[in-house]
Design an enzyme around this catalytic site. Structure first.
Site, short mmCIF file in Angstrom:
data_model
loop_
_atom_site.label_atom_id
_atom_site.label_comp_id
_atom_site.label_asym_id
_atom_site.label_seq_id
_atom_site.Cartn_x
_atom_site.Cartn_y
_atom_site.Cartn_z
N GLY A 46 33.02 -27.56 -25.60
CA GLY A 46 32.49 -26.35 -24.28
C GLY A 46 33.76 -26.14 -23.02
CD GLN A 51 37.77 -27.19 -19.62
OE1 GLN A 51 37.34 -26.25 -19.74
NE2 GLN A 51 38.41 -28.02 -19.92
CB CYS A 92 37.59 -32.98 -20.39
SG CYS A 92 37.66 -31.34 -19.46
CG LEU A 93 39.11 -28.47 -25.37
CD1 LEU A 93 38.46 -27.13 -25.13
CD2 LEU A 93 39.49 -29.22 -26.21
CG HIS A 134 32.59 -31.62 -18.93
ND1 HIS A 134 32.82 -33.17 -18.92
CD2 HIS A 134 33.46 -30.85 -18.98
CE1 HIS A 134 34.23 -32.65 -19.40
NE2 HIS A 134 34.10 -31.50 -18.92
CD GLU A 135 32.92 -27.17 -20.23
OE1 GLU A 135 33.88 -27.15 -19.65
OE2 GLU A 135 32.67 -27.95 -21.37
CG HIS A 138 35.58 -28.05 -16.16
ND1 HIS A 138 36.96 -28.83 -15.75
CD2 HIS A 138 34.87 -28.50 -17.04
CE1 HIS A 138 37.03 -29.24 -16.69
NE2 HIS A 138 36.24 -29.64 -17.21
#
Ligand code: ZN
Length: 162
Positions: A46, A51, A92-93, A134-135, A138
């Site tokens: 995701g 991000q 997480c990226l 999670h997204e 963000h």
């Protein structure tokens, strides 16, 4: 297609709230494609627009693991969540190679628009529900470790965010 740079750790864009998308034009469609490409190349499941430094409410995620189909959700909103929660490892990226236990609602119902501008409703549980929560966090400027309890959060910051 283009790979976008992923913002890391303490980058300020990660703690800012992304803005609602008013018009879904070619630029947004292109952004969704580039985000999908960036997510796949980073082997993520995701990715949220902040991000990659874009303060717009759009997320992409792996929706069909077998066929590598990516789903993009615009202005996503959780309209219902189960009282039941689950703890599982999350990555997480923006925080490469870090995995922590985070508690999330097990099931959620989300309303959003797709890149064609159509209304979509997603009811899901388990991993996909976790990814969406999670997204959306963000988009609201909340990175995953902020979901930890106070002590764990302090330890996390000490360990990784020096
Ligand atoms: Zn993340």
């Amino acid at each position: 297609m283009a790979l976008l740079g992923i913002k890391k750790f303490n980058d300020k864009v990660l703690s800012k709230r992304a803005k609602k998308i008013r018009r879904i034009d070619d630029k947004i469609v292109q952004l969704a494609r580039d985000m999908a490409e960036t997510m796949k190349s980073g082997r993520g499941v995701g990715l949220a627009a902040n991000q990659v430094g874009v303060m717009k409410r759009i997320i992409v995620m792996e929706a069909d693991f077998k066929n590598q189909r990516v789903l993009a959700l615009i202005n996503p909103k959780i309209v219902r969540r189960s009282r039941k929660k689950e703890i599982d490892k999350e990555g997480c990226l923006s925080f490469p190679d870090i995995y922590i236990d985070i508690k999330r609602s097990r099931k959620i119902k989300v309303k959003a628009k797709n890149i064609k501008g159509e209304n979509v409703v997603v009811e899901t549980e388990g991993l996909m529900a976790r990814v969406i929560q999670h997204e959306i966090d963000h988009l609201n400027g909340i990175v995953f470790y902020k979901r930890l309890g106070l002590i764990k959060r302090i330890l996390f910051k000490k360990k990784y965010l020096k």
